[in-house]
Design a protein around this motif. Sequence first.
Motif, PDB file in Angstrom:
ATOM      1  N   THR A  23       0.848  -1.184   0.000  1.00 16.57           N
ATOM      2  CA  THR A  23       0.000   0.000   0.000  1.00 16.57           C
ATOM      3  C   THR A  23       0.885   1.235   0.000  1.00 16.57           C
ATOM      4  O   THR A  23       1.798   1.347   0.822  1.00 16.57           O
ATOM      5  N   GLU A  24       0.639   2.161  -0.921  1.00 17.55           N
ATOM      6  CA  GLU A  24       1.462   3.366  -1.020  1.00 17.55           C
ATOM      7  C   GLU A  24       0.760   4.546  -0.357  1.00 17.55           C
ATOM      8  O   GLU A  24      -0.433   4.758  -0.550  1.00 17.55           O
ATOM      9  N   ARG A  25       1.537   5.286   0.420  1.00 14.45           N
ATOM     10  CA  ARG A  25       1.013   6.478   1.080  1.00 14.45           C
ATOM     11  C   ARG A  25       1.975   7.630   0.888  1.00 14.45           C
ATOM     12  O   ARG A  25       3.191   7.429   0.796  1.00 14.45           O
ATOM     13  N   ARG A  26       1.436   8.841   0.844  1.00 19.38           N
ATOM     14  CA  ARG A  26       2.262  10.035   0.721  1.00 19.38           C
ATOM     15  C   ARG A  26       2.326  10.752   2.062  1.00 19.38           C
ATOM     16  O   ARG A  26       1.311  10.918   2.744  1.00 19.38           O
ATOM     17  N   PHE A  27       3.539  11.147   2.435  1.00 21.57           N
ATOM     18  CA  PHE A  27       3.751  11.890   3.667  1.00 21.57           C
ATOM     19  C   PHE A  27       4.422  13.213   3.322  1.00 21.57           C
ATOM     20  O   PHE A  27       5.274  13.281   2.438  1.00 21.57           O
ATOM     21  N   TYR A  28       4.035  14.257   4.042  1.00 24.41           N
ATOM     22  CA  TYR A  28       4.573  15.583   3.771  1.00 24.41           C
ATOM     23  C   TYR A  28       5.660  15.934   4.776  1.00 24.41           C
ATOM     24  O   TYR A  28       5.820  15.270   5.809  1.00 24.41           O
ATOM     25  N   LYS A  29       6.438  16.953   4.456  1.00 26.39           N
ATOM     26  CA  LYS A  29       7.577  17.324   5.284  1.00 26.39           C
ATOM     27  C   LYS A  29       7.169  17.494   6.743  1.00 26.39           C
ATOM     28  O   LYS A  29       6.171  18.139   7.053  1.00 26.39           O
ATOM     29  N   PHE A  47       9.806   5.006  -1.648  1.00 27.40           N
ATOM     30  CA  PHE A  47       9.728   5.147  -3.107  1.00 27.40           C
ATOM     31  C   PHE A  47      10.335   6.478  -3.558  1.00 27.40           C
ATOM     32  O   PHE A  47      11.084   6.529  -4.528  1.00 27.40           O
ATOM     33  N   THR A  48       9.987   7.557  -2.872  1.00 27.29           N
ATOM     34  CA  THR A  48      10.558   8.871  -3.162  1.00 27.29           C
ATOM     35  C   THR A  48      10.749   9.606  -1.842  1.00 27.29           C
ATOM     36  O   THR A  48      10.072   9.324  -0.847  1.00 27.29           O
ATOM     37  N   GLY A  49      11.676  10.576  -1.841  1.00 23.38           N
ATOM     38  CA  GLY A  49      11.878  11.400  -0.659  1.00 23.38           C
ATOM     39  C   GLY A  49      12.858  10.806   0.330  1.00 23.38           C
ATOM     40  O   GLY A  49      13.595   9.868   0.030  1.00 23.38           O
ATOM     41  N   LYS A  50      12.837  11.347   1.537  1.00 26.04           N
ATOM     42  CA  LYS A  50      13.722  10.906   2.619  1.00 26.04           C
ATOM     43  C   LYS A  50      12.973  10.995   3.943  1.00 26.04           C
ATOM     44  O   LYS A  50      12.127  11.871   4.134  1.00 26.04           O
ATOM     45  N   VAL A  51      13.310  10.092   4.865  1.00 24.38           N
ATOM     46  CA  VAL A  51      12.743  10.122   6.210  1.00 24.38           C
ATOM     47  C   VAL A  51      13.875   9.949   7.213  1.00 24.38           C
ATOM     48  O   VAL A  51      14.935   9.420   6.887  1.00 24.38           O
ATOM     49  N   ARG A  52      13.644  10.416   8.420  1.00 24.65           N
ATOM     50  CA  ARG A  52      14.643  10.237   9.470  1.00 24.65           C
ATOM     51  C   ARG A  52      14.038   9.443  10.620  1.00 24.65           C
ATOM     52  O   ARG A  52      12.876   9.646  10.991  1.00 24.65           O
ATOM     53  N   ILE A  90      10.079  10.273  10.771  1.00 24.24           N
ATOM     54  CA  ILE A  90       9.486  11.541  10.343  1.00 24.24           C
ATOM     55  C   ILE A  90       9.965  11.858   8.932  1.00 24.24           C
ATOM     56  O   ILE A  90      11.146  11.692   8.611  1.00 24.24           O
ATOM     57  N   ALA A  91       9.053  12.310   8.088  1.00 23.74           N
ATOM     58  CA  ALA A  91       9.416  12.675   6.716  1.00 23.74           C
ATOM     59  C   ALA A  91      10.263  13.957   6.725  1.00 23.74           C
ATOM     60  O   ALA A  91       9.913  14.934   7.366  1.00 23.74           O
ATOM     61  N   MET A  92      11.389  13.918   5.998  1.00 26.91           N
ATOM     62  CA  MET A  92      12.253  15.083   5.883  1.00 26.91           C
ATOM     63  C   MET A  92      11.828  15.980   4.723  1.00 26.91           C
ATOM     64  O   MET A  92      12.223  17.141   4.640  1.00 26.91           O
ATOM     65  N   GLU A  93      11.055  15.415   3.812  1.00 30.03           N
ATOM     66  CA  GLU A  93      10.515  16.120   2.655  1.00 30.03           C
ATOM     67  C   GLU A  93       9.316  15.317   2.183  1.00 30.03           C
ATOM     68  O   GLU A  93       9.025  14.251   2.745  1.00 30.03           O
ATOM     69  N   GLU A  94       8.605  15.817   1.192  1.00 33.97           N
ATOM     70  CA  GLU A  94       7.468  15.050   0.680  1.00 33.97           C
ATOM     71  C   GLU A  94       7.954  13.684   0.207  1.00 33.97           C
ATOM     72  O   GLU A  94       8.879  13.593  -0.609  1.00 33.97           O
ATOM     73  N   SER A  95       7.355  12.617   0.719  1.00 29.41           N
ATOM     74  CA  SER A  95       7.857  11.271   0.475  1.00 29.41           C
ATOM     75  C   SER A  95       6.717  10.308   0.202  1.00 29.41           C
ATOM     76  O   SER A  95       5.658  10.376   0.844  1.00 29.41           O
ATOM     77  N   ASP A  96       6.934   9.417  -0.744  1.00 28.64           N
ATOM     78  CA  ASP A  96       5.998   8.326  -1.019  1.00 28.64           C
ATOM     79  C   ASP A  96       6.567   7.050  -0.418  1.00 28.64           C
ATOM     80  O   ASP A  96       7.677   6.640  -0.748  1.00 28.64           O
ATOM     81  N   ILE A  97       5.788   6.441   0.462  1.00 24.90           N
ATOM     82  CA  ILE A  97       6.241   5.284   1.228  1.00 24.90           C
ATOM     83  C   ILE A  97       5.321   4.105   0.967  1.00 24.90           C
ATOM     84  O   ILE A  97       4.092   4.233   0.999  1.00 24.90           O
ATOM     85  N   GLY A  98       5.918   2.936   0.723  1.00 22.12           N
ATOM     86  CA  GLY A  98       5.151   1.710   0.576  1.00 22.12           C
ATOM     87  C   GLY A  98       5.098   0.951   1.890  1.00 22.12           C
ATOM     88  O   GLY A  98       6.101   0.858   2.600  1.00 22.12           O
ATOM     89  N   LEU A  99       3.931   0.419   2.237  1.00 20.56           N
ATOM     90  CA  LEU A  99       3.740  -0.332   3.480  1.00 20.56           C
ATOM     91  C   LEU A  99       3.402  -1.770   3.142  1.00 20.56           C
ATOM     92  O   LEU A  99       2.486  -2.040   2.356  1.00 20.56           O
ATOM     93  N   LEU A 100       4.149  -2.696   3.731  1.00 22.57           N
ATOM     94  CA  LEU A 100       3.902  -4.131   3.561  1.00 22.57           C
ATOM     95  C   LEU A 100       3.598  -4.715   4.930  1.00 22.57           C
ATOM     96  O   LEU A 100       4.418  -4.614   5.849  1.00 22.57           O
TER      97      LEU A 100
END
Length: 221
Positions: A23-29, A47-52, A90-100
Amino acid sequence: MKRIPLFASLEDREFEKLLSRITERRFYKNQVVLLEEETANFMYVVFTGKVRAVHLGGDGTERILAVHKRGDVFGEMALLDGETSPATVIAMEESDIGLLSKDNFQELFLANETVLHQLIAILCRRLRETRLILKAIALSDAELRLRSILNHLSLLHGVRDDRGVVIALRLTHRELAGYASVSRETVTRLLHRLSEEGDLEMLENRNILLKPGFSEKVELL
């Protein structure tokens, strides 16, 4: 996704099944991707972006444990042992994350010997990275600590060119302070001094260029 080492060994049929289960979700900075108590529920794919991944102190301060960028996976350790991880992501920028989910993780990966070997390699790399960070923050001198952290980040996220090595993370001074366990003011002061000494350069996009002189001094640590 097929280029991600953990997934590269899956056969086409298995890979298609994996795609259908994520499942793909988008997270904002600055949006929380997951809290510590949620870490045993899913494996995550950037998928895209960076998280810490951070440890939150009682006073609201953050100590950064790791940065995950495009193509990285995290959360797999909690799915293996059932324990929560002592970190908030926490998202460092807008990021697309997949959840399994844990059930899909067990079905698709734990019966695949090649994938298990990849998981072991990931866990070993994380252990080495953790040791390097602990070694760095154990240094008593703030400048040595910051230099060690910057060198560590250059090994993980550095792009070499004819000027030196660019740390392509766009870290704020506050985030660097969280990595090195020093104050933001100390990071600002040290970066200014190291820049004046010609060891590094702060680029316009908040990337940091480590010049050859920086690397030579790190070798003496």
